[in-house]
Design a protein around this motif. Structure first.
Motif, PDB file in Angstrom:
ATOM      1  N   ILE A 162      -0.201   1.336  -3.365  1.00  0.00           N
ATOM      2  CA  ILE A 162      -1.085   2.393  -2.893  1.00  0.00           C
ATOM      3  C   ILE A 162      -2.515   1.890  -3.010  1.00  0.00           C
ATOM      4  O   ILE A 162      -2.943   1.424  -4.067  1.00  0.00           O
ATOM      5  N   PHE A 163      -3.262   1.971  -1.914  1.00  0.00           N
ATOM      6  CA  PHE A 163      -4.673   1.614  -1.928  1.00  0.00           C
ATOM      7  C   PHE A 163      -5.466   2.890  -1.653  1.00  0.00           C
ATOM      8  O   PHE A 163      -5.185   3.601  -0.693  1.00  0.00           O
TER       9      PHE A 163
ATOM     10  N   VAL B 143       0.765   2.242   1.136  1.00  0.00           N
ATOM     11  CA  VAL B 143       0.217   3.561   1.406  1.00  0.00           C
ATOM     12  C   VAL B 143      -1.287   3.507   1.184  1.00  0.00           C
ATOM     13  O   VAL B 143      -1.756   2.921   0.192  1.00  0.00           O
ATOM     14  N   ILE B 144      -2.055   4.102   2.111  1.00  0.00           N
ATOM     15  CA  ILE B 144      -3.486   4.258   1.934  1.00  0.00           C
ATOM     16  C   ILE B 144      -3.769   5.737   1.737  1.00  0.00           C
ATOM     17  O   ILE B 144      -3.464   6.566   2.600  1.00  0.00           O
ATOM     18  N   GLU B 145      -4.337   6.058   0.551  1.00  0.00           N
ATOM     19  CA  GLU B 145      -4.698   7.434   0.229  1.00  0.00           C
ATOM     20  C   GLU B 145      -6.222   7.577   0.222  1.00  0.00           C
ATOM     21  O   GLU B 145      -6.960   6.590   0.265  1.00  0.00           O
ATOM     22  N   PHE B 146      -6.681   8.834   0.143  1.00  0.00           N
ATOM     23  CA  PHE B 146      -8.103   9.120   0.169  1.00  0.00           C
ATOM     24  C   PHE B 146      -8.477   9.945  -1.055  1.00  0.00           C
ATOM     25  O   PHE B 146      -7.811  10.934  -1.384  1.00  0.00           O
TER      26      PHE B 146
ATOM     27  N   PHE C  12       1.313   3.453   5.566  1.00  0.00           N
ATOM     28  CA  PHE C  12       1.147   4.884   5.820  1.00  0.00           C
ATOM     29  C   PHE C  12      -0.280   5.246   5.459  1.00  0.00           C
ATOM     30  O   PHE C  12      -0.650   5.265   4.274  1.00  0.00           O
ATOM     31  N   ILE C  13      -1.122   5.527   6.470  1.00  0.00           N
ATOM     32  CA  ILE C  13      -2.492   5.975   6.246  1.00  0.00           C
ATOM     33  C   ILE C  13      -2.450   7.491   6.207  1.00  0.00           C
ATOM     34  O   ILE C  13      -2.293   8.157   7.234  1.00  0.00           O
ATOM     35  N   ASN C  14      -2.613   8.044   4.987  1.00  0.00           N
ATOM     36  CA  ASN C  14      -2.318   9.460   4.739  1.00  0.00           C
ATOM     37  C   ASN C  14      -3.594  10.251   4.484  1.00  0.00           C
ATOM     38  O   ASN C  14      -4.055  10.382   3.343  1.00  0.00           O
ATOM     39  N   GLY C  15      -4.172  10.813   5.558  1.00  0.00           N
ATOM     40  CA  GLY C  15      -5.365  11.630   5.409  1.00  0.00           C
ATOM     41  C   GLY C  15      -5.135  12.903   4.624  1.00  0.00           C
ATOM     42  O   GLY C  15      -6.078  13.474   4.054  1.00  0.00           O
ATOM     43  N   TYR C  16      -3.901  13.362   4.544  1.00  0.00           N
ATOM     44  CA  TYR C  16      -3.612  14.603   3.812  1.00  0.00           C
ATOM     45  C   TYR C  16      -3.656  14.412   2.299  1.00  0.00           C
ATOM     46  O   TYR C  16      -3.540  15.386   1.554  1.00  0.00           O
TER      47      TYR C  16
ATOM     48  N   THR D  65       2.476   4.502  10.006  1.00  0.00           N
ATOM     49  CA  THR D  65       2.284   5.945  10.151  1.00  0.00           C
ATOM     50  C   THR D  65       0.812   6.260   9.933  1.00  0.00           C
ATOM     51  O   THR D  65       0.200   5.768   8.970  1.00  0.00           O
ATOM     52  N   ILE D  66       0.233   7.069  10.808  1.00  0.00           N
ATOM     53  CA  ILE D  66      -1.150   7.515  10.675  1.00  0.00           C
ATOM     54  C   ILE D  66      -1.140   9.031  10.764  1.00  0.00           C
ATOM     55  O   ILE D  66      -0.684   9.597  11.767  1.00  0.00           O
TER      56      ILE D  66
END
Length: 814
Positions: free
Chosen positions: A27-28, A58-61, A85-89, A130-131
């Motif tokens: 996870i980044f 996974v890319i989290e914010f 998986f770039i997860n804006g949520y 996944t975006i």
């Protein structure tokens, strides 16, 4: 920050196939809004780290504050090269939900990336990407693009693409938010194998589906060649579902993409646009597509076996008109596609498309030159759609030209064997269905139009355009020809001719002429057909079938309905309704069907029309609707019943247009309105267009009531409306009654000499709602108006005018 975790404990839904991934993934976390790849915690850094870390990452914010945060890109992000998986949520305050109610907290503003760069670019072979949960806008290229690419398992879901996190904005100040190249583009060149399992929106797995649709809007145009909402090139087994394309997040307004809403092209196959009909999440898989500059959906370039189902195209979420700038659905050089339902009994009601208000046709099937990607547009199925209104069948949402049109416009490539069935095609500004004359070296034949409800279109229900020997024809009614040997659209198949429709006991009997062996479909005609248009005319509402009744086949038994007439005979142009001269020799038919088995009530006065087609099953050329609407009659169709009093006698006259199995008429009289007595008998003449008269020389009362008792050959009676003759009229006096009236009025008037009179009925706005011409004789006359049941209740003015008479009277419909 770098984190590792075990996949079996990862709780966020991921599109990856877990069976193919390692036991652990990285996870980044994005912690700042920098666009510098060298800044730890930037989005560019996270993508770069994911590219160099084996496995699905996974890319989290974790950006500051619980509010929308914007990453203003000043350079292009690294190309995505590996599963991620770039997860804006994952950003605090973000909330998954349907398009209108979700909360997106991460904006990706790509205005500063320069050149024609994209916001997100996916490299060839970068599978399992996944975006989700981002607002992606202002890219000089595409919002998301895989080019050139043979990627598999790409899932784009839950995003706003082409607007910010409000889902409503078009600009920020002077900066447009649309992505110039387009929204989402998977463009595979010929040197790559096809991309598979591309999902834009709802993947239909029954998990989180209601939250997966994207908002894809406001793509502008890159040198006039792009600006599509979603474009898939050389893609297979893919899905575009549950998205709003061209409207704001509420499904209203106009944020249309510059070109097409959706493009599926260049040898794409097995792509589902909309509802897949598998009974899992079908209700949330529909796309809402409106306001785009060109087509709602374009299928093109040798693409086959695709499905367009359950979408709303050209209407907004409130069913208001938001048409696309060209066609609703455009099939160009593409075969074996399905537009609408598969009629397999599962989710059929959700699979039909609603297509309206588009600038040109609702659906167009065509062959044309297309960058070397040409095939015949054959074997497509258009079934169960609503074209020109919404699901309530109430508002006028007609398309700008035809409801459906077919044209073979490129030599060597045809439009053959397409099936258009069980659609509602209404309100369109030209024809319901039109098949244009094929270009040289092409054919447009075998196209079947079966079981459709076609009505209230401004042209014909079905228009086959072509030439007949000795007749120059563009659009309009095609004249039947003897032998039916001409060429043109659908071979200009002769339309059936109905010579008689009658109710015989509990059965409907339809007789006429058609091509040997053809199947004839019968319909209740729409509201206002023109009874006798000339060839080449373009007359509103002529030849359209609103309610499908049944079908039967000449010369055999089909669906339990046998043809009771094996003869061949000749009819002339007057029977056909064209008035062009000449005769035709074709097979006669006589079909009898129980009234109780019909899907709609058929009674005396119902107008019936028909089409013919070849082959009871599969494809087969279909004709236009027949040139005459036949009215269902009892054994006698009585068209007038009137009388006058002169010199102490009553002179009665009546006319008929058709008599079948009629024995005779009995003239009955009453002086009280009840207890009628037979005062005479007149034998029936049979056939068509007969006139009868009878003189009552018995003593006359002040008010005399007359009616006709028509008696069938088997003794069954039918009664006419009541005719009233009065002896108490003064010279030139006029009276009308009953008043108030329900379904009929008698107009009583006195003349010194024979003359022609006009009778008009006006509504309260002064509009003529009924108009008649009659010839009255010297003495007291009565004209019976008997077709007033359909008038709304209210006040009307009845006017009688002639050379010596002018009378106006207020009457009331109750």
């Amino acid at each position: 920050m770098l984190k590792f975790y075990k996949l079996t404990r990862f709780a966020i839904p991921v599109f990856f196939s877990f069976a193919t991934l390692p036991a652990f993934s990285a996870i980044f976390t994005v912690t700042n809004t920098s666009s510098n790849v060298g800044t730890v915690g930037s989005l560019a850094w996270a993508i770069d780290q994911a590219n160099t870390t084996p496995g699905a990452d996974v890319i989290e914010f974790a950006l500051p504050a619980d509010q929308p945060c914007t990453i203003d890109l000043t350079v292009a992000l690294p190309t995505i090269a590996e599963a991620v998986f770039i997860n804006g949520y994952s950003q605090a305050g973000s909330v998954q939900g349907p398009i209108a109610t979700r909360v997106i907290r991460v904006n990706i503003n790509a205005a500063g990336v320069g050149g024609t760069n994209n916001a997100f670019t996916i490299a060839a072979g970068a599978d399992n990407v996944t975006i989700a949960g981002l607002a992606i806008y202002s890219a000089p290229g595409y919002g998301i693009q895989a080019l050139p690419s043979d990627v598999d398992n790409l899932h784009v879901w839950g995003n706003y693409i082409g607007t910010d996190s409000t889902g409503l904005a078009i600009t920020h100040g002077a900066t447009p938010l649309g992505n110039v190249g387009g929204g989402v583009d998977v463009n595979v060149t010929a040197s790559f194998t096809a991309s598979n399992n591309i999902v834009v929106g709802v993947n239909g797995d029954g998990v989180n589906d209601a939250n997966e649709g994207n908002l894809i809007v406001n793509s502008t145009s890159l040198s006039g060649n792009n600006g599509d909402g979603v474009a898939l090139w050389l893609c297979t087994n893919s899905v575009i579902a549950g998205n709003i394309i061209g409207l704001n997040k509420n499904g209203t307004g106009d944020l249309g993409n510059a070109r097409d809403g959706i493009v599926v092209t260049v040898i794409s196959s097995n792509v589902v646009i909309g509802t897949n009909g598998d009974n899992v999440s079908d209700a949330v898989e529909s796309n809402l597509i409106g306001g785009n500059g060109r087509n709602g959906i374009l299928l093109a370039g040798e693409s086959i076996n695709n499905v367009v189902a359950g979408n709303t195209i050209g209407l907004d979420a409130a069913n208001a008109a938001t048409g696309n700038g060209a066609y609703g659905v455009y099939l160009l050089n593409t075969a074996s596609n399905r537009i609408g339902t598969d009629a397999n009994g599962t989710s059929d009601a959700l699979e039909g498309n609603v297509i309206g208000s588009n600038t040109q046709a609702g659906i167009r099937i065509e062959t044309a030159s297309f960058f070397g990607f040409e095939i015949s547009s054959d074997n497509n199925t258009i079934q169960g759609n609503i074209i020109g209104t919404d699901a309530s069948l109430t508002p006028d949402r007609g398309n700008g030209t035809n409801g459906i049109e077919l044209i073979a416009g490129f030599s060597g490539f045809n439009i053959d064997n397409n099936i258009v069935s069980n659609n509602t095609i209404v309100n369109n500004n030209s024809n319901g269905i039109q098949v244009l004359t094929p270009a040289a070296g092409t054919t447009s034949t075998g196209n079947k139009f079966a079981g459709n409800a076609i009505y209230n279109n401004d042209g014909l229900g079905i228009d086959l355009v072509g030439g007949i020997t000795g007749v120059t024809e563009l659009s309009g009614v095609t004249v039947n020809d003897d032998g039916d040997g001409d060429a043109g659209a659908n071979d200009l198949l002769n339309a059936p001719v109905i010579s008689s429709v009658r109710i015989d006991g509990s059965n409907l009997v339809v007789e006429g002429f058609t091509r040997p062996g053809s199947v004839v479909e019968f319909f209740i005609a729409d509201a206002a057909p023109n009874p006798n248009p000339l060839p080449g005319s373009f007359t509103k509402s002529f030849g359209q079938g609103q309610v499908y009744l049944f079908r039967a086949q000449e010369g055999t038994t089909l669906g339990g309905i046998a043809d009771g007439d094996a003869t061949q005979n000749t009819y002339d142009d007057n029977v056909e309704g064209t008035g062009t001269g000449g005769t035709r020799t074709e097979d006669r038919f006589s079909f009898t069907i129980a009234l109780s088995s019909l899907p709609a009530a058929v009674t005396a006065g119902t107008r019936i029309t028909a089409v013919a087609y070849l082959n009871a099953t599969g494809a087969g050329s279909t004709s236009e609707f027949g040139g005459v609407m036949a009215t269902v009659n009892l054994p006698v169709h009585l068209t007038s019943f009137k009388g006058r009093i002169q010199d102490g006698k009553s002179y009665l006259t009546w006319t008929t247009t058709e008599e079948q199995n009629n024995s005779h008429f009995e003239i009955e009289k009453s002086t009280t309105g009840g207890n009628y007595t037979v005062i005479g008998r007149v034998n029936g003449k049979g056939g068509w267009n007969n006139q009868y008269d009878f003189t009552d020389e018995t003593a006359l009362a002040t008010v005399n009531y007359y009616r006709l008792k028509q008696v069938d050959l088997d003794g069954r009676p039918t009664y006419s409306k009541i005719l009233i003759l009065r002896t108490d009229l003064e010279k030139f006096a006029v009276k009308a009654g009953p008043n108030p009236f329900a379904g009929n009025i008698n107009v009583f008037y006195q003349l010194d000499k024979e003359e022609t009179l006009q009778i008009r009925l006006y509504d309260q706005a002064g509009r003529i709602v009924k108009q008649y011409t009659t010839r009255g004789g010297a003495g007291g006359n009565t004209y019976n108006i008997s077709d007033l049941n359909s008038l709304p209740k209210g006040n009307y003015t009845l006017e009688l005018t002639g050379p010596t008479v002018k009378h106006r009277q207020q009457v009331v419909k109750q």
